[in-house]
Motif scaffolding. Structure first.
Motif, short mmCIF file in Angstrom:
data_model
loop_
_atom_site.label_atom_id
_atom_site.label_comp_id
_atom_site.label_asym_id
_atom_site.label_seq_id
_atom_site.Cartn_x
_atom_site.Cartn_y
_atom_site.Cartn_z
N ILE A 124 -8.27 9.60 -5.52
CA ILE A 124 -6.80 9.78 -5.82
C ILE A 124 -6.35 8.40 -5.43
CG2 ILE A 124 -4.27 10.43 -5.20
CD1 ILE A 124 -6.25 12.44 -7.11
N ILE A 125 -5.39 7.44 -5.83
CA ILE A 125 -4.89 6.24 -5.34
C ILE A 125 -3.75 6.66 -4.82
CG2 ILE A 125 -3.94 3.89 -6.08
CD1 ILE A 125 -6.97 4.79 -6.69
N ARG A 126 -3.66 6.77 -3.37
CA ARG A 126 -2.53 7.01 -2.41
C ARG A 126 -1.83 5.63 -2.23
NH1 ARG A 126 -4.15 9.79 2.72
NH2 ARG A 126 -4.75 11.60 1.19
N VAL A 127 -0.53 5.82 -2.36
CA VAL A 127 0.39 4.76 -1.68
C VAL A 127 0.57 4.69 -0.27
CG1 VAL A 127 2.47 3.39 -1.99
CG2 VAL A 127 1.40 4.36 -4.04
N THR A 128 0.17 3.56 0.45
CA THR A 128 0.62 3.64 1.71
C THR A 128 1.94 3.47 2.29
OG1 THR A 128 0.43 1.10 1.92
CG2 THR A 128 -1.65 2.54 2.43
N ALA A 129 2.42 3.54 3.38
CA ALA A 129 3.97 3.38 3.81
C ALA A 129 4.12 1.92 3.51
CB ALA A 129 4.16 3.52 5.43
N ALA A 130 3.38 1.02 3.56
CA ALA A 130 3.89 -0.43 3.41
C ALA A 130 3.82 -0.46 1.68
CB ALA A 130 2.62 -1.32 3.87
N GLY A 131 3.13 0.18 1.12
CA GLY A 131 3.14 0.17 -0.45
C GLY A 131 4.26 0.57 -1.18
N ALA A 132 4.63 1.95 -0.16
CA ALA A 132 6.13 2.47 -0.49
C ALA A 132 7.14 1.49 -0.64
CB ALA A 132 6.17 3.74 0.25
N ASP A 133 7.21 0.65 0.66
CA ASP A 133 8.27 -0.26 0.61
C ASP A 133 8.14 -1.33 -0.44
OD1 ASP A 133 8.95 0.95 2.94
OD2 ASP A 133 8.05 -0.50 4.32
N ASP A 173 -8.72 -2.73 -6.35
CA ASP A 173 -9.16 -3.38 -5.10
C ASP A 173 -8.19 -4.44 -4.37
OD1 ASP A 173 -11.60 -2.18 -5.52
OD2 ASP A 173 -12.35 -3.82 -6.71
N GLN A 174 -7.29 -5.15 -5.15
CA GLN A 174 -6.31 -6.03 -4.59
C GLN A 174 -5.32 -5.11 -3.86
OE1 GLN A 174 -5.10 -7.79 -8.53
NE2 GLN A 174 -6.47 -9.31 -8.46
N LEU A 175 -4.80 -3.92 -4.32
CA LEU A 175 -3.71 -3.34 -3.65
C LEU A 175 -4.45 -2.57 -2.38
CD1 LEU A 175 -2.22 -1.43 -6.80
CD2 LEU A 175 -1.10 -3.17 -5.36
N GLU A 176 -5.40 -2.32 -2.35
CA GLU A 176 -6.38 -1.78 -1.05
C GLU A 176 -6.47 -2.93 -0.04
OE1 GLU A 176 -9.30 1.68 -1.22
OE2 GLU A 176 -9.98 0.05 -2.48
N ARG A 177 -6.78 -4.18 -0.61
CA ARG A 177 -6.98 -5.30 0.46
C ARG A 177 -5.60 -5.85 1.02
NH1 ARG A 177 -10.63 -7.04 -3.43
NH2 ARG A 177 -9.01 -8.54 -4.56
N ALA A 178 -4.55 -5.60 0.16
CA ALA A 178 -3.25 -5.96 0.49
C ALA A 178 -2.78 -4.84 1.56
CB ALA A 178 -2.27 -6.32 -0.61
N GLY A 179 -3.43 -3.62 1.80
CA GLY A 179 -2.87 -2.47 2.49
C GLY A 179 -1.60 -1.65 1.85
N LEU A 180 -1.51 -1.92 0.34
CA LEU A 180 -0.74 -1.07 -0.06
C LEU A 180 -0.96 0.20 -0.58
CD1 LEU A 180 1.00 -4.33 -1.97
CD2 LEU A 180 1.77 -3.25 0.22
N ALA A 181 -2.32 0.35 -0.98
CA ALA A 181 -2.77 1.53 -1.60
C ALA A 181 -4.25 1.84 -0.99
CB ALA A 181 -2.88 1.29 -3.08
N GLU A 182 -4.78 3.08 -1.06
CA GLU A 182 -5.95 3.35 -0.60
C GLU A 182 -6.70 4.52 -1.60
OE1 GLU A 182 -5.74 4.84 3.23
OE2 GLU A 182 -4.32 6.65 2.64
N ARG A 183 -8.05 4.44 -1.86
CA ARG A 183 -8.51 5.47 -2.52
C ARG A 183 -9.12 6.53 -1.64
NH1 ARG A 183 -10.86 0.36 -4.61
NH2 ARG A 183 -10.94 0.34 -6.91
N VAL A 184 -8.66 7.69 -1.97
CA VAL A 184 -8.99 9.01 -1.12
C VAL A 184 -9.47 9.87 -2.14
CG1 VAL A 184 -7.23 8.51 0.64
CG2 VAL A 184 -6.63 9.96 -1.37
N PRO A 185 -10.50 10.92 -1.52
CA PRO A 185 -11.12 12.03 -2.23
C PRO A 185 -9.76 12.93 -2.98
CG PRO A 185 -12.09 11.93 -0.37
CD PRO A 185 -10.90 10.85 -0.17
N SER A 186 -9.98 13.56 -4.35
CA SER A 186 -9.07 14.25 -4.68
C SER A 186 -9.53 15.79 -4.06
CB SER A 186 -9.35 14.61 -6.22
OG SER A 186 -8.44 15.87 -6.61
#
Length: 185
Positions: free
Chosen positions: A115-124, A94-107
């Motif tokens: 699936i927890i997908r890392v965003t571009a900002a999360g990868a940085d 939840d914290q990572l999603e709010r920060a825009g670093l990850a998102e939950r997506v369907p498998s």
């Protein structure tokens, strides 16, 4: 009579062997390995927490994000890899999603799983965090003489993969011992 004050080679060998032997207290008890491991783990955790705070991350969040960046993983898989219970994992994601670093997506393979997908900002943030983690670990190993570093890491790996790989089950009502994840109800 010799004026040489250096110990004979066999004496030096004995002295270095004695220095390498585990210390014992006055009663001959074994070293308090529990204290040594807990204390050093605690101090390392505080150092890691302070260092990752430089980029607004906690060690737990960095761990989850780094594992998610490695491969497509479900929340349950990430919890297992990060040694987190389900509730803590949900809060962390939840914290990572709010920060825009990850998102939950369907498998793509299991529509019930997310699936927890890392965003571009999360990868940085993962990359910056990994540099910090490597620096902190390097500082720890740098505190040891170079010849002891590989031995220290090998010994920890041997313990973590062998004798200390599996937590013991604790009796009901026991305090202070964490039960393995499978035994929780």
């Amino acid at each position: 009579m010799t004026t040489d004050t250096a110990p004979a080679p066999e004496a030096a060998s004995t002295a270095s062997t004695a220095a390498a032997a585990p210390p014992q207290d006055a009663l001959g008890a074994a070293p308090d390995v529990s204290f040594l491991l807990q204390h050093t783990a605690h101090v390392l955790t505080t150092q890691m927490t302070a260092a990752l705070a430089e980029i607004g991350m906690s060690p737990r969040a960095h761990c989850v994000l780094a594992h998610a960046a490695q491969s497509e993983r479900t929340q349950a898989q990430l919890a297992e890899l990060s040694d987190l219970d389900k509730t803590t994992m949900v809060v962390t994601v939840d914290q990572l999603e709010r920060a825009g670093l990850a998102e939950r997506v369907p498998s793509a393979t299991d529509r019930r799983a997310r699936i927890i997908r890392v965003t571009a900002a999360g990868a940085d943030v993962v990359a910056a965090g990994q540099q910090i983690v490597d620096r902190v670990h390097g500082d720890v190993l740098g505190a040891l003489p170079e010849r002891e570093r590989a031995v220290f890491v090998a010994a920890l790996n041997r313990l973590a993969g062998g004798h200390l790989a599996t937590p013991a089950d604790s009796p009901e009502g026991a305090q202070g011992v964490r039960r393995p994840r499978q035994a929780r109800k």
